[in-house]
Design an enzyme around this catalytic site. Structure first.
Site, PDB file in Angstrom:
ATOM      1  N   ASP A 256       0.858  -1.178   0.000  1.00  0.00           N
ATOM      2  CA  ASP A 256       0.000   0.000   0.000  1.00  0.00           C
ATOM      3  C   ASP A 256       0.898   1.232   0.000  1.00  0.00           C
ATOM      4  OD1 ASP A 256      -2.059  -1.780   0.314  1.00  0.00           O
ATOM      5  OD2 ASP A 256      -2.865  -0.881   2.135  1.00  0.00           O
TER       6      ASP A 256
ATOM      7  N   SER B  33       8.596   3.491   4.858  1.00  0.00           N
ATOM      8  CA  SER B  33       9.746   3.588   3.971  1.00  0.00           C
ATOM      9  C   SER B  33       9.333   3.339   2.531  1.00  0.00           C
ATOM     10  CB  SER B  33      10.853   2.630   4.409  1.00  0.00           C
ATOM     11  OG  SER B  33      12.064   2.991   3.791  1.00  0.00           O
TER      12      SER B  33
ATOM     13  N   HIS C  49       4.291  -7.514   0.345  1.00  0.00           N
ATOM     14  CA  HIS C  49       3.845  -8.800  -0.187  1.00  0.00           C
ATOM     15  C   HIS C  49       4.495  -9.097  -1.541  1.00  0.00           C
ATOM     16  CE1 HIS C  49       0.359  -9.470   2.694  1.00  0.00           C
ATOM     17  NE2 HIS C  49       0.851  -8.283   3.043  1.00  0.00           N
TER      18      HIS C  49
END
Length: 322
Positions: free
Chosen positions: A90, A254, A147
């Site tokens: 995200d 980050s 992911h």
């Protein structure tokens, strides 16, 4: 004027000590104070707690537990088309496009070296020259687990020590070679789409970078490059991850950089700089067509992932370091 002041602070402030202090504080159990800090954070950054498996902020013992909170499965459906690679995180796309020989676009007017990003590993860099890259920035409000864009077999991991500049849009536009200067963890995978690198970049106040197969990679920050390798395919000791499966996490925000080999994938056309990303949405499409399997492979159970993560075997045994 304000931006100039913020940039000056990036060079003046003791970023390592600030990061250590933040990591220490975020790991402490402080009861009502922890809940107060989390509540203020949620309100200030407008975090959507309805997506979390545990929406009640009182259920988190530490700020770190809150920050790496897992989401409910149904809020991030994974595109199941075998020809599609999906978003790993995200966030917001900082930059994306073609790698021009050894040059990767950092921001308008700023390029940095592919080989420098990969810690001078020219053999790995050769895999991605004239390939494709995507840089995704994770803001403080975002979900901070990373992911897999596709199925992959881990072949190599490199920890690269470095600076801890912030990695927001302001610093990306003004700090030369930002991503090749900051601390980072490089993960190289074999995939159906050729070699893929997924790079987790550290920043100011990023308390740690972790992977599901090795636990916490940093800290400790020992100032030396470390390297681990894994066998291919189904050999003993190999690490295989499925599309959409968690591979790592940040404790505080980050950046994730993905590198793809030339001629293997085409980025989804509507993507551009500042596009919002959600895990599982289309990122790229294969240049070849794969047949849809009769049955989707089952991902590892969440408890098995957590067990692997907590065990941290490779952090304790560093015989493969160079």
């Amino acid at each position: 004027m304000l931006n100039s002041f913020k940039l000056s602070l990036q060079y003046i402030l003791p970023k390592l000590w600030l990061t250590r202090l933040a990591g220490w504080g975020a790991s402490k159990r402080a009861g009502w104070l922890t809940k107060l800090v989390i509540d203020l954070f949620v309100k200030y950054y407008k975090v959507d707690m309805k997506e979390a498996q545990k929406p009640d902020t009182a259920s988190y013992r530490t700020f770190n537990e809150f920050f790496v909170r897992p989401l409910r499965d149904e809020v991030r459906p994974i595109d199941t088309d075998p020809n599609v690679l999906v978003m790993p995180a995200d966030g917001v796309i900082s930059q994306l496009g073609k790698i021009e020989e050894d040059k990767i676009l950092q921001a308008k007017g700023h390029n940095y070296s592919l080989e420098a990003l990969l810690a001078g590993n020219y053999l790995m860099a050769d895999l991605f020259r004239n390939g494709t890259f995507v840089t995704t920035y994770l803001s403080p409000r975002d979900y901070h687990r990373v992911h897999m864009p596709c199925n992959g077999i881990l072949r190599e991991m490199i920890y690269v020590p470095g600076d801890l500049f912030s990695v927001n849009h302001l610093t990306a536009q003004n700090v030369p070679n930002l991503f090749a200067r900051n601390e980072r963890v490089i993960c190289l995978f074999d995939t159906e789409f050729g070699p893929m690198a997924q790079i987790l970049v550290g920043a100011t106040i990023v308390g740690s970078i972790e992977t599901v197969w090795a636990g916490t990679i940093t800290p400790p920050r020992e100032g030396i490059i470390k390297r681990w390798t894994w066998p291919a395919g189904e050999n003993d000791g190999s690490v295989a991850l499925l599309k959409g499966q968690e591979m790592g996490r940040f404790k505080l925000g980050s950046t994730v950089i993905n590198l793809f080999a030339p001629g293997k994938v085409n980025l989804v056309e509507q993507l551009e700089s500042l596009s919002v990303t959600k895990i599982g949405q289309p990122l790229a499409v294969s240049t070849e067509t794969f047949v849809t399997p009769d049955a989707e492979p089952s991902p590892l159970p969440a408890e098995e992932i957590e067990a692997e993560h907590d065990a941290s075997p490779l952090v304790d045994d560093k015989k493969d370091q160079v």
